[in-house]
Write a protein that holds these residues in place. Structure first.
Motif, PDB file in Angstrom:
ATOM      1  N   SER A 254       7.815  30.522 -61.139  1.00  0.00           N
ATOM      2  CA  SER A 254       8.408  30.069 -59.875  1.00  0.00           C
ATOM      3  C   SER A 254       7.303  29.419 -59.065  1.00  0.00           C
ATOM      4  O   SER A 254       6.227  29.978 -58.885  1.00  0.00           O
ATOM      5  N   THR A 255       7.563  28.211 -58.587  1.00  0.00           N
ATOM      6  CA  THR A 255       6.587  27.434 -57.828  1.00  0.00           C
ATOM      7  C   THR A 255       6.721  27.728 -56.340  1.00  0.00           C
ATOM      8  O   THR A 255       7.835  27.812 -55.807  1.00  0.00           O
ATOM      9  N   TRP A 256       5.578  27.853 -55.674  1.00  0.00           N
ATOM     10  CA  TRP A 256       5.549  28.080 -54.229  1.00  0.00           C
ATOM     11  C   TRP A 256       4.549  27.107 -53.616  1.00  0.00           C
ATOM     12  O   TRP A 256       3.356  27.173 -53.907  1.00  0.00           O
ATOM     13  N   GLU A 257       5.048  26.188 -52.801  1.00  0.00           N
ATOM     14  CA  GLU A 257       4.184  25.272 -52.058  1.00  0.00           C
ATOM     15  C   GLU A 257       3.971  25.861 -50.667  1.00  0.00           C
ATOM     16  O   GLU A 257       4.924  26.005 -49.894  1.00  0.00           O
ATOM     17  N   VAL A 258       2.734  26.216 -50.361  1.00  0.00           N
ATOM     18  CA  VAL A 258       2.419  26.855 -49.078  1.00  0.00           C
ATOM     19  C   VAL A 258       1.641  25.872 -48.214  1.00  0.00           C
ATOM     20  O   VAL A 258       0.665  25.268 -48.664  1.00  0.00           O
ATOM     21  N   VAL A 259       2.084  25.727 -46.988  1.00  0.00           N
ATOM     22  CA  VAL A 259       1.477  24.809 -46.029  1.00  0.00           C
ATOM     23  C   VAL A 259       0.798  25.615 -44.925  1.00  0.00           C
ATOM     24  O   VAL A 259       1.376  26.582 -44.411  1.00  0.00           O
ATOM     25  N   TYR A 260      -0.432  25.219 -44.572  1.00  0.00           N
ATOM     26  CA  TYR A 260      -1.172  25.873 -43.494  1.00  0.00           C
ATOM     27  C   TYR A 260      -1.416  24.851 -42.383  1.00  0.00           C
ATOM     28  O   TYR A 260      -1.633  23.662 -42.653  1.00  0.00           O
ATOM     29  N   ALA A 261      -1.402  25.309 -41.149  1.00  0.00           N
ATOM     30  CA  ALA A 261      -1.675  24.422 -40.022  1.00  0.00           C
ATOM     31  C   ALA A 261      -2.429  25.184 -38.942  1.00  0.00           C
ATOM     32  O   ALA A 261      -2.186  26.376 -38.721  1.00  0.00           O
ATOM     33  N   HIS A 262      -3.342  24.501 -38.300  1.00  0.00           N
ATOM     34  CA  HIS A 262      -3.955  25.064 -37.101  1.00  0.00           C
ATOM     35  C   HIS A 262      -4.183  23.946 -36.095  1.00  0.00           C
ATOM     36  O   HIS A 262      -4.332  22.769 -36.452  1.00  0.00           O
ATOM     37  N   ALA A 263      -4.157  24.298 -34.818  1.00  0.00           N
ATOM     38  CA  ALA A 263      -4.258  23.306 -33.751  1.00  0.00           C
ATOM     39  C   ALA A 263      -4.654  24.016 -32.457  1.00  0.00           C
ATOM     40  O   ALA A 263      -4.642  25.252 -32.372  1.00  0.00           O
ATOM     41  N   PHE A 264      -4.981  23.201 -31.452  1.00  0.00           N
ATOM     42  CA  PHE A 264      -5.402  23.722 -30.153  1.00  0.00           C
ATOM     43  C   PHE A 264      -4.394  23.304 -29.078  1.00  0.00           C
ATOM     44  O   PHE A 264      -3.870  22.188 -29.099  1.00  0.00           O
ATOM     45  N   ALA A 265      -4.150  24.211 -28.136  1.00  0.00           N
ATOM     46  CA  ALA A 265      -3.373  23.847 -26.951  1.00  0.00           C
ATOM     47  C   ALA A 265      -4.229  22.965 -26.058  1.00  0.00           C
ATOM     48  O   ALA A 265      -5.458  23.073 -26.061  1.00  0.00           O
ATOM     49  N   PRO A 266      -3.621  22.068 -25.292  1.00  0.00           N
ATOM     50  CA  PRO A 266      -4.410  21.181 -24.433  1.00  0.00           C
ATOM     51  C   PRO A 266      -5.230  21.963 -23.414  1.00  0.00           C
ATOM     52  O   PRO A 266      -4.793  22.997 -22.907  1.00  0.00           O
ATOM     53  N   GLU A 267      -6.418  21.448 -23.118  1.00  0.00           N
ATOM     54  CA  GLU A 267      -7.239  22.029 -22.055  1.00  0.00           C
ATOM     55  C   GLU A 267      -6.678  21.609 -20.699  1.00  0.00           C
ATOM     56  O   GLU A 267      -5.843  20.702 -20.592  1.00  0.00           O
ATOM     57  N   HIS A 268      -7.161  22.263 -19.644  1.00  0.00           N
ATOM     58  CA  HIS A 268      -6.789  21.866 -18.286  1.00  0.00           C
ATOM     59  C   HIS A 268      -7.123  20.394 -18.078  1.00  0.00           C
ATOM     60  O   HIS A 268      -8.211  19.932 -18.436  1.00  0.00           O
ATOM     61  N   GLY A 269      -6.170  19.653 -17.531  1.00  0.00           N
ATOM     62  CA  GLY A 269      -6.413  18.262 -17.215  1.00  0.00           C
ATOM     63  C   GLY A 269      -6.129  17.299 -18.340  1.00  0.00           C
ATOM     64  O   GLY A 269      -6.065  16.087 -18.112  1.00  0.00           O
ATOM     65  N   GLN A 270      -5.945  17.800 -19.589  1.00  0.00           N
ATOM     66  CA  GLN A 270      -5.626  16.912 -20.690  1.00  0.00           C
ATOM     67  C   GLN A 270      -4.128  16.626 -20.693  1.00  0.00           C
ATOM     68  O   GLN A 270      -3.320  17.503 -20.379  1.00  0.00           O
ATOM     69  N   PRO A 271      -3.746  15.404 -21.046  1.00  0.00           N
ATOM     70  CA  PRO A 271      -2.309  15.093 -21.089  1.00  0.00           C
ATOM     71  C   PRO A 271      -1.610  15.856 -22.191  1.00  0.00           C
ATOM     72  O   PRO A 271      -2.191  16.148 -23.229  1.00  0.00           O
ATOM     73  N   VAL A 272      -0.359  16.193 -21.949  1.00  0.00           N
ATOM     74  CA  VAL A 272       0.489  16.881 -22.921  1.00  0.00           C
ATOM     75  C   VAL A 272       1.567  15.909 -23.358  1.00  0.00           C
ATOM     76  O   VAL A 272       2.263  15.324 -22.522  1.00  0.00           O
ATOM     77  N   ARG A 273       1.715  15.720 -24.661  1.00  0.00           N
ATOM     78  CA  ARG A 273       2.688  14.754 -25.169  1.00  0.00           C
ATOM     79  C   ARG A 273       4.059  15.413 -25.260  1.00  0.00           C
ATOM     80  O   ARG A 273       4.230  16.432 -25.898  1.00  0.00           O
ATOM     81  N   GLN A 274       5.042  14.790 -24.618  1.00  0.00           N
ATOM     82  CA  GLN A 274       6.427  15.235 -24.676  1.00  0.00           C
ATOM     83  C   GLN A 274       7.320  14.009 -24.795  1.00  0.00           C
ATOM     84  O   GLN A 274       7.194  13.059 -24.013  1.00  0.00           O
ATOM     85  N   ALA A 275       8.224  14.049 -25.787  1.00  0.00           N
ATOM     86  CA  ALA A 275       9.192  12.968 -25.996  1.00  0.00           C
ATOM     87  C   ALA A 275       8.502  11.603 -26.080  1.00  0.00           C
ATOM     88  O   ALA A 275       8.995  10.603 -25.564  1.00  0.00           O
ATOM     89  N   GLY A 276       7.333  11.596 -26.740  1.00  0.00           N
ATOM     90  CA  GLY A 276       6.639  10.337 -26.964  1.00  0.00           C
ATOM     91  C   GLY A 276       5.809   9.852 -25.796  1.00  0.00           C
ATOM     92  O   GLY A 276       5.250   8.748 -25.829  1.00  0.00           O
ATOM     93  N   HIS A 277       5.674  10.645 -24.722  1.00  0.00           N
ATOM     94  CA  HIS A 277       4.916  10.229 -23.551  1.00  0.00           C
ATOM     95  C   HIS A 277       3.856  11.270 -23.238  1.00  0.00           C
ATOM     96  O   HIS A 277       4.054  12.469 -23.460  1.00  0.00           O
ATOM     97  N   ASP A 278       2.714  10.828 -22.709  1.00  0.00           N
ATOM     98  CA  ASP A 278       1.667  11.735 -22.264  1.00  0.00           C
ATOM     99  C   ASP A 278       1.920  12.124 -20.817  1.00  0.00           C
ATOM    100  O   ASP A 278       2.009  11.254 -19.930  1.00  0.00           O
ATOM    101  N   LEU A 279       2.052  13.433 -20.572  1.00  0.00           N
ATOM    102  CA  LEU A 279       2.262  13.943 -19.221  1.00  0.00           C
ATOM    103  C   LEU A 279       0.986  14.628 -18.760  1.00  0.00           C
ATOM    104  O   LEU A 279       0.382  15.400 -19.504  1.00  0.00           O
TER     105      LEU A 279
END
Length: 293
Positions: A254-279
């Motif tokens: 039985s085959t199992w494809e496992v995906v890993y991801a890591h990322a950072f939340a925006p720092e204070h003052g950095q824009p946050v992308r929502q619905a294709g726009h930087d807020l």
């Protein structure tokens, strides 16, 4: 391909039934958990508060508390029986971590409650990943870290092919790695890094594979699944089709494809992308106000 719609009560029942014997069937989950926790080497500042989403029996929560003894660790699972197993493992008198039974897609926490979120193989059961990641970003402090694992579309290809002649679905449609990365970016996370592993497990029979799936809580929970028992004829046809994959050593893979991801939340003052726009969020105290006399 997006996730197939699930039946949440069926998911909870599956993990409730699997809770007591989970460890006997979860060798893959344990290996993936160990590899996921290795990603935490990217965390340079010890987190004060940690959330484990889809904690299962609590093994990751214990490892997190051991790694950062001063941190407050919260283990969350949507299965009451699984949360009870995690609570037992935490200890009775001075528990290593707190346990919360709640829906991973409806986190019961205030904004900025955590510095780190870890989630091992809970994502395959979530239909709306962008909405989930938006919640994670909301409960993370600026600059917080997220590390998670999921399953890719090649998972259980052999089982899917074996049941191909049955019009009712038997294997979930798992999201590809690109969908995971896009969902993280859509939720505003920064610098996501994704990777994948491919595992092959072996089983003596189709029944043994199905028993391991159910034992780890991985039964068919799709909303469009057949609600009655699969007939003997369909089972025999699937068993015969799976025999085409039997290896030279006499086992079924039985085959199992496992995906890993890591990322950072925006720092204070950095824009946050929502619905294709930087807020951009700017504290009111930093906005100059000119008063008229």
């Amino acid at each position: 391909m997006p996730h197939a719609p699930f039946d949440p009560p069926s998911i909870r029942r599956g993990f409730d039934r699997a809770a007591r014997g989970y460890a006997r069937h979860a060798a893959l989950q344990q290996e993936v958990e160990a590899r996921l926790l290795d990603l935490l080497d990217y965390v340079k500042t010890p987190p004060a508060r940690i959330l484990d989403v889809g904690c299962g029996p609590g093994t990751a929560a214990r490892a997190l508390k051991k790694r950062w003894p001063k941190a407050q660790v919260v283990a969350l699972d949507g299965s009451l029986a699984m949360a009870d197993q995690a609570r037992r493992a935490a200890g009775r008198w001075r528990p290593d971590y707190a346990v919360v039974c709640a829906d991973a897609a409806a986190l019961p926490f205030a904004g900025g409650s955590f510095d780190l979120i870890v989630s091992n193989l809970a994502l395959p059961w979530i239909t709306d990943l962008p909405a989930l990641f938006a919640q994670w970003r909301a409960v993370l402090n600026p600059g917080g870290f997220v590390a998670c694992s999921s399953l890719g579309p090649e998972t259980l290809d052999e089982l899917r092919e074996a049941f191909a002649e049955d019009p009712a679905p038997h294997v979930h449609a798992f999201a590809p790695i690109q969908h995971l990365g896009d969902a993280l970016l859509a939720a505003g996370f920064r610098n996501p890094v994704l990777d994948a592993d491919r595992f092959t497990l072996t089983h003596p029979t189709l029944e043994a594979l199905m028993a391991d799936l159910r034992g780890a809580g991985g039964g068919n929970a799709m909303a469009e699944r057949r609600r009655s028992l699969t007939g003997r004829g369909r089972i025999e046809a699937a068993r015969a089709a799976y025999e085409a994959f039997r290896t030279a050593d006499g086992l079924l893979p039985s085959t199992w494809e496992v995906v890993y991801a890591h990322a950072f939340a925006p720092e204070h003052g950095q824009p946050v992308r929502q619905a294709g726009h930087d807020l951009v969020s700017v504290p009111l105290s930093r906005i100059p106000i000119r008063r008229r006399s």
